[in-house]
Design a protein around this motif. Structure first.
Motif, short mmCIF file in Angstrom:
data_model
loop_
_atom_site.label_atom_id
_atom_site.label_comp_id
_atom_site.label_asym_id
_atom_site.label_seq_id
_atom_site.Cartn_x
_atom_site.Cartn_y
_atom_site.Cartn_z
N THR A 243 107.40 -14.86 76.29
CA THR A 243 107.93 -15.55 75.12
C THR A 243 109.42 -15.82 75.26
O THR A 243 109.90 -16.91 74.94
N VAL A 244 110.16 -14.82 75.74
CA VAL A 244 111.61 -14.98 75.93
C VAL A 244 111.91 -16.11 76.90
O VAL A 244 112.82 -16.92 76.67
N MET A 245 111.16 -16.18 77.98
CA MET A 245 111.39 -17.25 78.96
C MET A 245 111.11 -18.63 78.33
O MET A 245 111.84 -19.59 78.58
N GLY A 246 110.07 -18.70 77.51
CA GLY A 246 109.78 -19.96 76.83
C GLY A 246 110.87 -20.34 75.85
O GLY A 246 111.27 -21.51 75.76
N LEU A 247 111.37 -19.35 75.11
CA LEU A 247 112.43 -19.62 74.14
C LEU A 247 113.74 -19.99 74.83
O LEU A 247 114.51 -20.81 74.32
N TYR A 248 113.99 -19.39 75.99
CA TYR A 248 115.19 -19.77 76.75
C TYR A 248 115.10 -21.24 77.16
O TYR A 248 116.08 -21.99 77.09
N MET A 249 113.92 -21.67 77.60
CA MET A 249 113.74 -23.08 77.98
C MET A 249 113.91 -23.99 76.77
O MET A 249 114.44 -25.09 76.87
N LEU A 250 113.45 -23.53 75.59
CA LEU A 250 113.65 -24.31 74.37
C LEU A 250 115.13 -24.49 74.09
O LEU A 250 115.58 -25.60 73.77
N SER A 251 115.89 -23.42 74.22
CA SER A 251 117.34 -23.51 73.99
C SER A 251 118.01 -24.36 75.06
O SER A 251 118.96 -25.10 74.79
N TRP A 252 117.50 -24.28 76.29
CA TRP A 252 118.07 -25.09 77.38
C TRP A 252 117.88 -26.57 77.10
O TRP A 252 118.80 -27.38 77.31
N VAL A 253 116.71 -26.95 76.61
CA VAL A 253 116.44 -28.35 76.29
C VAL A 253 117.36 -28.82 75.17
O VAL A 253 117.91 -29.93 75.22
N ALA A 254 117.57 -27.97 74.15
CA ALA A 254 118.46 -28.34 73.05
C ALA A 254 119.88 -28.59 73.56
O ALA A 254 120.53 -29.57 73.17
N VAL A 267 125.40 -24.69 71.65
CA VAL A 267 124.10 -25.15 71.12
C VAL A 267 122.98 -24.28 71.68
O VAL A 267 122.09 -23.83 70.95
N ARG A 268 123.01 -24.07 72.98
CA ARG A 268 121.97 -23.26 73.62
C ARG A 268 121.95 -21.85 73.02
O ARG A 268 120.89 -21.30 72.71
N GLU A 269 123.13 -21.28 72.84
CA GLU A 269 123.20 -19.90 72.34
C GLU A 269 122.74 -19.78 70.89
O GLU A 269 122.09 -18.80 70.52
N VAL A 270 123.10 -20.77 70.06
CA VAL A 270 122.72 -20.66 68.65
C VAL A 270 121.21 -20.80 68.50
O VAL A 270 120.59 -20.16 67.64
N VAL A 271 120.57 -21.61 69.33
CA VAL A 271 119.11 -21.74 69.30
C VAL A 271 118.46 -20.42 69.73
O VAL A 271 117.48 -19.96 69.13
N MET A 272 119.03 -19.76 70.75
CA MET A 272 118.50 -18.47 71.17
C MET A 272 118.62 -17.44 70.07
O MET A 272 117.70 -16.65 69.83
N LEU A 273 119.76 -17.44 69.38
CA LEU A 273 119.95 -16.49 68.28
C LEU A 273 118.93 -16.71 67.17
O LEU A 273 118.38 -15.76 66.61
#
Length: 321
Positions: A243-254, A267-273
Motif C-alpha cells: 500500500t505504501v508503495m502504491g501511495l508513494y506512486m500516487l504522490s509522485w504522479v501528483a 506537492v508530493r509530500e503533502v499528498v503522502m501526509l
C-alpha cells in the motif's frame, strides 16, 4: 480564448505551480512542528543505518542510469539511430538534475544535446522519444498507484477534509493545463504528426519492452521510499508495504503533473501526509519524506558523476588503443 493568447501561459502556469508548492511546504512545516516530538533522531547516529541509507541513494542513482539506457533505446526506436552510450548517459543524467530548476522546462530541453552531438538525429525525433518515455512512465506510475493502493486511497478520498484539499490540487493542475494546451496546440499537433510519421519504426513489441522497463523503474523508486521508512523505524507488514508503495506512486504522479514545482517539491509530500498519515507513525513518515528527498538528490548527482566517470574512462581507453 483571446485571453489565453495574450497571457504568458508558461509563466502563469509556473506561478500557479509555485504557489501550490509554497502552500504545500507551509502545510508540511506546520505538521513538522506538531509532530516533532515523535521524531527519533537517534537512528542517524547508527553507522549501519547511515550506510544502508546511502545504499538507498545509490539504488536511486542506479535507477537513473537504467532510465538513460531505456531512453537511448527509445530514441533508437523512433529514429533508427543508435546514440553513443556515453552520450546518452551523460546527457540524460545531466538533464535529470535540471528537474530541480523551477518550471521544469530545462529538464526536457536539456536532452536536445543528444541531437546536437549526433549526426542525422533531429530535435523532433528526440522530442518524440521524450514524449513517449514520459507517457510510459506516467502509465506505469498510475497503474502501480491504482493496483497497490486502490482501497486505501478511496477511503481517504471519501473523507471531506481530504476531498477539499485534493479538489483544490486537481483544479489548479487542470486550470494550469488548459491554457498551456491551447497556447501550444500547434506544437502538440506537430509532435503528434512526428509520432505518426515514426510509427513505421515503432513496433508495439518494442514499446511494450520500454513500458516494462518503466514499470521496473517506478517499482524501484517506490521501493526506495519504503526502504527509507523501514530503516527509520517504521514497522511494516507485506500488505502495508504494498500500500505504501502504491501511495508513494500516487504522490509522485501528483508532483509530476504540477507545473512550477521543482521535482514535485511540497506537492508530493503533502499528498503522502494526507494518505499515509493515518496508517503510519507520522513522525517517522515526516523524517522519511525529508530523508528520501535528500537521498534522491544524492542519487541523481551520483548518477551524473558515474556517467561522467564512465565517459571519461572510455574516452581514455579509446585514445590509448
Amino acid at each position: 480564448m483571446d485571453f489565453f493568447k495574450k497571457m504568458d501561459v508558461k509563466r502563469w502556469a509556473s506561478y500557479a505551480g509555485s504557489l501550490l508548492m509554497v502552500a504545500s511546504l507551509g502545510f508540511i512545516v506546520r505538521r513538522i512542528f506538531l509532530t516533532h516530538g515523535d521524531v527519533d533522531f537517534s537512528v542517524f547516529y547508527n553507522p549501519v543505518i547511515v550506510m544502508a541509507l546511502l545504499g538507498v541513494a545509490l539504488l536511486e542513482g542506479a535507477g537513473i542510469i537504467m532510465a538513460s539506457f531505456n531512453y537511448r533505446a527509445m530514441v533508437a526506436h523512433v529514429s533508427g539511430i543508435r546514440v553513443k552510450t556515453t552520450l546518452a548517459m551523460v546527457v540524460y543524467t545531466m538533464s535529470n538534475v535540471y528537474k530541480y530548476i523551477p518550471g521544469g522546462v530545462m529538464y526536457v530541453l536539456g536532452r536536445n544535446k543528444i541531437a546536437v552531438d549526433t549526426e542525422d538525429l533531429s530535435h523532433a525525433k528526440v522530442a518524440v522519444a521524450t514524449v513517449l518515455e514520459g507517457a510510459s512512465i506516467a502509465i506505469a506510475a498510475v497503474t502501480i498507484a491504482i493496483v497497490f493502493s486502490f482501497e486505501h486511497s478511496m477511503y481517504y478520498i471519501r473523507q471531506m477534509e481530504n476531498l477539499a484539499v485534493i479538489g483544490v490540487i486537481v483544479l489548479i493542475v487542470i486550470w494550469a493545463a488548459i491554457p498551456i494546451i491551447y497556447r501550444f496546440r500547434h506544437k502538440i499537433n506537430a509532435q503528434w504528426r512526428d509520432i505518426k510519421d515514426s510509427s513505421n519504426k515503432l513496433r508495439p513489441s518494442l514499446l511494450l519492452v520500454r513500458l516494462c522497463v518503466a514499470f521496473v523503474l517506478m517499482f524501484l523508486w517506490a521501493f526506495t521510499f519504503l526502504a527509507t521508512l523501514m530503516l527509520l523505524g517504521q514497522e511494516m507488514t507485506l500488505g502495508l508495504g504494498i500500500t505504501v508503495m502504491g501511495l508513494y506512486m500516487l504522490s509522485w504522479v501528483a508532483g509530476f503533473l504540477t507545473p512550477g514545482a521543482p521535482s514535485g517539491l511540497g506537492v508530493r509530500e503533502v499528498v503522502m501526509l494526507m494518505f499515509m498519515g493515518g496508517a503510519l507513525n507520522e513522525g517517522i513518515l515526516i523524517s522519511a519524506m525529508v530523508m528520501h528527498r535528500m537521498l534522491t538528490v544524492i542519487g541523481d548527482l551520483s548518477a551524473y558523476g558515474i556517467a561522467l566517470a564512465y565517459a571519461g574512462a572510455k574516452k581514455r581507453l579509446e585514445q590509448e588503443a
